[in-house]
Motif scaffolding. Structure first.
Motif, mmCIF file in Angstrom:
data_model
loop_
_atom_site.group_PDB
_atom_site.id
_atom_site.type_symbol
_atom_site.label_atom_id
_atom_site.label_comp_id
_atom_site.label_asym_id
_atom_site.label_seq_id
_atom_site.Cartn_x
_atom_site.Cartn_y
_atom_site.Cartn_z
ATOM 1 N N LYS A 68 0.839 -1.200 0.000
ATOM 2 C CA LYS A 68 0.000 0.000 0.000
ATOM 3 C C LYS A 68 0.876 1.253 0.000
ATOM 4 C CE LYS A 68 -3.678 -2.352 2.504
ATOM 5 N NZ LYS A 68 -4.259 -2.537 3.850
ATOM 6 N N GLN A 69 1.460 1.529 -1.152
ATOM 7 C CA GLN A 69 2.404 2.638 -1.279
ATOM 8 C C GLN A 69 1.824 3.986 -0.863
ATOM 9 O OE1 GLN A 69 5.592 2.642 -2.411
ATOM 10 N NE2 GLN A 69 5.750 0.439 -2.740
ATOM 11 N N GLU A 70 0.637 4.257 -1.368
ATOM 12 C CA GLU A 70 0.058 5.583 -1.140
ATOM 13 C C GLU A 70 -0.160 5.871 0.331
ATOM 14 O OE1 GLU A 70 -3.410 6.933 -3.324
ATOM 15 O OE2 GLU A 70 -2.491 6.062 -5.139
ATOM 16 N N GLU A 71 -0.796 4.894 0.971
ATOM 17 C CA GLU A 71 -1.054 5.072 2.397
ATOM 18 C C GLU A 71 0.249 5.254 3.169
ATOM 19 O OE1 GLU A 71 -3.880 2.355 4.340
ATOM 20 O OE2 GLU A 71 -4.622 1.973 2.306
ATOM 21 N N ALA A 72 1.235 4.513 2.777
ATOM 22 C CA ALA A 72 2.534 4.597 3.425
ATOM 23 C C ALA A 72 3.115 5.998 3.292
ATOM 24 C CB ALA A 72 3.480 3.573 2.827
ATOM 25 N N ASN A 73 3.032 6.538 2.119
ATOM 26 C CA ASN A 73 3.576 7.876 1.902
ATOM 27 C C ASN A 73 2.841 8.938 2.698
ATOM 28 O OD1 ASN A 73 5.749 7.273 0.244
ATOM 29 N ND2 ASN A 73 4.413 7.097 -1.565
ATOM 30 N N GLU A 74 1.545 8.755 2.817
ATOM 31 C CA GLU A 74 0.771 9.679 3.652
ATOM 32 C C GLU A 74 1.273 9.634 5.091
ATOM 33 O OE1 GLU A 74 -3.584 9.363 3.610
ATOM 34 O OE2 GLU A 74 -3.372 9.171 1.415
ATOM 35 N N ALA A 75 1.432 8.406 5.559
ATOM 36 C CA ALA A 75 1.897 8.222 6.935
ATOM 37 C C ALA A 75 3.265 8.851 7.141
ATOM 38 C CB ALA A 75 1.944 6.734 7.261
ATOM 39 N N LYS A 76 4.074 8.767 6.111
ATOM 40 C CA LYS A 76 5.412 9.353 6.192
ATOM 41 C C LYS A 76 5.367 10.837 6.509
ATOM 42 C CE LYS A 76 8.682 6.769 3.363
ATOM 43 N NZ LYS A 76 9.608 6.886 2.233
ATOM 44 N N GLN A 77 4.478 11.522 5.801
ATOM 45 C CA GLN A 77 4.365 12.972 6.005
ATOM 46 C C GLN A 77 3.982 13.301 7.432
ATOM 47 O OE1 GLN A 77 1.830 14.736 3.117
ATOM 48 N NE2 GLN A 77 3.199 14.259 1.405
ATOM 49 N N GLU A 78 3.040 12.530 7.944
ATOM 50 C CA GLU A 78 2.621 12.695 9.335
ATOM 51 C C GLU A 78 3.816 12.490 10.273
ATOM 52 O OE1 GLU A 78 -0.176 13.634 10.574
ATOM 53 O OE2 GLU A 78 0.075 13.087 12.686
ATOM 54 N N ALA A 79 4.595 11.476 9.965
ATOM 55 C CA ALA A 79 5.746 11.153 10.810
ATOM 56 C C ALA A 79 6.774 12.277 10.818
ATOM 57 C CB ALA A 79 6.371 9.848 10.342
ATOM 58 N N VAL A 80 6.974 12.892 9.641
ATOM 59 C CA VAL A 80 7.936 13.998 9.570
ATOM 60 C C VAL A 80 7.515 15.127 10.493
ATOM 61 C CG1 VAL A 80 8.916 15.757 8.049
ATOM 62 C CG2 VAL A 80 8.666 13.423 7.225
ATOM 63 N N LYS A 81 6.238 15.405 10.486
ATOM 64 C CA LYS A 81 5.716 16.460 11.345
ATOM 65 C C LYS A 81 5.983 16.161 12.818
ATOM 66 C CE LYS A 81 1.402 17.991 11.384
ATOM 67 N NZ LYS A 81 -0.007 17.750 10.962
ATOM 68 N N LEU A 82 5.661 14.946 13.191
ATOM 69 C CA LEU A 82 5.870 14.526 14.582
ATOM 70 C C LEU A 82 7.339 14.602 14.973
ATOM 71 C CD1 LEU A 82 3.475 11.472 14.806
ATOM 72 C CD2 LEU A 82 3.291 13.591 16.086
ATOM 73 N N LYS A 83 8.152 14.263 14.018
ATOM 74 C CA LYS A 83 9.584 14.263 14.285
ATOM 75 C C LYS A 83 10.081 15.670 14.616
ATOM 76 C CE LYS A 83 13.971 13.181 12.377
ATOM 77 N NZ LYS A 83 14.735 13.264 11.135
ATOM 78 N N GLU A 84 9.582 16.626 13.878
ATOM 79 C CA GLU A 84 9.976 18.010 14.142
ATOM 80 C C GLU A 84 9.530 18.444 15.529
ATOM 81 O OE1 GLU A 84 8.495 20.318 10.881
ATOM 82 O OE2 GLU A 84 9.924 19.340 9.522
ATOM 83 N N GLU A 85 8.299 18.086 15.852
ATOM 84 C CA GLU A 85 7.795 18.393 17.192
ATOM 85 C C GLU A 85 8.686 17.778 18.266
ATOM 86 O OE1 GLU A 85 3.630 17.488 18.037
ATOM 87 O OE2 GLU A 85 3.184 18.019 15.951
ATOM 88 N N ALA A 86 9.008 16.530 18.042
ATOM 89 C CA ALA A 86 9.809 15.806 19.030
ATOM 90 C C ALA A 86 11.177 16.444 19.212
ATOM 91 C CB ALA A 86 9.962 14.348 18.608
ATOM 92 N N LYS A 87 11.725 16.930 18.120
ATOM 93 C CA LYS A 87 13.051 17.531 18.179
ATOM 94 C C LYS A 87 13.041 18.762 19.081
ATOM 95 C CE LYS A 87 16.947 18.677 15.271
ATOM 96 N NZ LYS A 87 17.432 19.070 13.941
ATOM 97 N N ILE A 88 12.029 19.601 18.876
ATOM 98 C CA ILE A 88 11.905 20.806 19.696
ATOM 99 C C ILE A 88 11.708 20.450 21.163
ATOM 100 C CG2 ILE A 88 10.468 22.831 20.149
ATOM 101 C CD1 ILE A 88 9.845 22.776 17.073
#
Length: 423
Positions: A68-88
């Motif tokens: 399920k490539q598409e769904e995976a890519n969507e999830a990726k974007q969400e993860a990037v956002k969370l990662k930035e939050e976590a970094k701060i």
RNA sequence: GGAGAGAUGGCAGAGUGGUCGAAUGCGGUAGUCUUGAAAACUAUUGUACUCACAAGGUACCGGGGGUUCGAAUCCCUCUCUCUCCGCCA
């Protein structure tokens, strides 16, 4: 270092007890509690963010597997956002932790209830005295005697190294060796395990026993290798048990070591520090015990009694004082000082300091133990004492035992010196 | 000082991008069996934070940093250990 659990359990009581140190710690204690609350909320936030992020990361793996490539890519974007939050949040957490650490390391140990309030050594409480002051036909200071009998050469030390590094010669050197042997043999009989530790320690060890960061200027430092000359064998000895989890039947741990000690003692020059009274390099036999919290005060008494017998065997007049709050060391909860009377100078010289640090050092050292059958770890108690420091003992021996016939060696030392008089 | 190899839970040792806090063995603890013990078998067995010492969550595979949605695993750096060479009490 005090633990936050200690501080949070009874802040008022701690502030009150710390006040016998002649200083107000209310602000620091309150700040510590506040900063810890801060830390908690940031950590909670970070933890939930990370939890979300971990969950997504796991699901991405599965999605890819299922094609399920598409769904995976969507999830990726969400993860990037969370990662930035976590970094701060992580940065915030680290700075909060640092602040908290700084506050905690500025708070000294809680004095035991028996510690008298007071500003300076004049407020120390006399516990007991012993021995007889000698009747001397003539009084001479040890630096004069040292020269007269050619046993310690201060000038030569100046030449080779600098002030505070005396050279012991002939019977003077032998007497040093005899004292070390005598002290070690007594400690051995008392059940202490003899250790020969390194004379230099790293930063982590210096922190563990409390020399760093507070008393940084006290130790000689090798900048190139980030090592420190030990100011006392307490440092390497106690650090043997850094990062160790003991079982309750390991107690008591009893260690002794002879070592040279090195102290910069910057800025202490003048009349009171003549001769052997204060040196940059001196010799000492140290005793250390690691004990169950319930038994540490009993142990402290034992150690005090033991040191007392040493001085009695050397036939020196002495007194024992309990240090008042103002005189008490940063890391200590209760300290007894031993002083011997040195007749030539007509002065009391501090020769030993016996302390219970309770869990203050153990917290820095992460020295813990588990009660039989229990899972939870608790902090052990550490204690130590000089048994004994040589130079001032030597000063008193020289001055108190001097007569026209020379300097008499105490009986207990004669089997180590193989002579009974210095003449 | 030069060259190379390595650092994983109490120990030994697997794991080279997802299902890994981490196989397996040893050790520890509890239990079954036994008159008791051993053996065998079964279960359990890191630290800390959050929190009710619950459940759940988070961090930690020498330290620090980076790449990636995701690191024990890849990269950088520091420390330490081992082997060979050099020097040396």
């Amino acid at each position: 270092m005090l633990t936050l659990t200690q501080i949070k359990e009874q802040p008022k009581e701690i502030i009150k007890r710390l006040s016998v140190r002649n200083k107000n710690f209310e602000d620091l204690i309150n700040k510590a509690i506040e900063e810890d609350e801060n830390r908690k909320s940031v950590q909670n936030e970070l933890d939930t963010t990370l939890a979300k992020s971990n969950k997504i990361a796991k699901s991405i793996g599965l999605l890819f597997k299922e094609g399920k490539q598409e769904e995976a890519n969507e999830a990726k974007q969400e993860a990037v956002k969370l990662k930035e939050e976590a970094k701060i949040l992580n940065e915030k957490l680290n700075s909060t932790k640092e602040k908290l650490q700084k506050i905690l390391s500025d708070i000294p140990n809680i004095p035991n209830k028996s510690v008298p309030a007071g500003k300076s050594e004049e407020d120390n409480k006399l516990i007991r005295t012993g021995g007889d002051t000698p009747n001397l036909s003539q009084k001479k200071a040890h630096w004069d005697l040292a020269e007269k009998f050619d046993i310690i050469d201060f000038e030569l030390g100046n030449k080779i190294t600098g002030a505070g590094f005396p050279v012991y010669k002939g019977k003077g050197a032998k007497l040093q060796r005899a004292l070390i042997s005598f002290f070690l043999e007594e400690a051995d009989k008392e059940g202490y395990t003899e250790i020969m530790p390194p004379l230099m320690v790293n930063e982590a060890s210096g922190f563990g026993t409390g020399q760093l960061p507070d008393k940084e200027g006290q130790m000689y430092e090798m900048k190139e290798d980030k090592l420190f000359m030990i100011p006392t064998a307490e440092v390497p000895l106690t650090n043997i048990y850094r990062d160790v989890i003991l079982k309750s039947n390991d107690f008591p741990i009893k260690l002794t070591a002879y070592s040279s000690c090195f102290r910069r003692e910057a800025g202490s020059y003048g009349k009171d520090v003549r001769g052997l009274n204060r040196l940059h390099q001196f010799d000492k036999v140290e005793i250390v015990q690691i004990q169950h919290p319930d038994k540490s005060y009993e142990t402290l008494d034992n150690m005090v009694n033991y040191v007392e017998t040493l001085i009695q065997k050397l036939e020196l007049p002495y007194r024992i004082v309990r240090l008042c709050g103002g005189d008490l060391g940063f890391t200590s909860a209760l300290t007894y000082d031993f002083e011997v009377y040195s007749a030539g100078q007509d002065k009391w010289l501090e020769v030993s300091s016996v302390s219970n640090f309770e869990s203050f050092q153990a917290n820095r050292l992460k020295l813990r133990f588990k009660e039989d059958g229990e899972k939870q770890t608790k902090l052990a108690h550490t204690l130590n004492g000089s048994a004994l420091a040589l130079p001032r003992i030597l000063a008193a021996l020289l001055e108190n035992n001097y007569s026209e016939k020379g300097i008499k060696i105490p009986k207990v030392l004669q089997k180590f010196t193989n002579f009974d008089v210095i003449d």
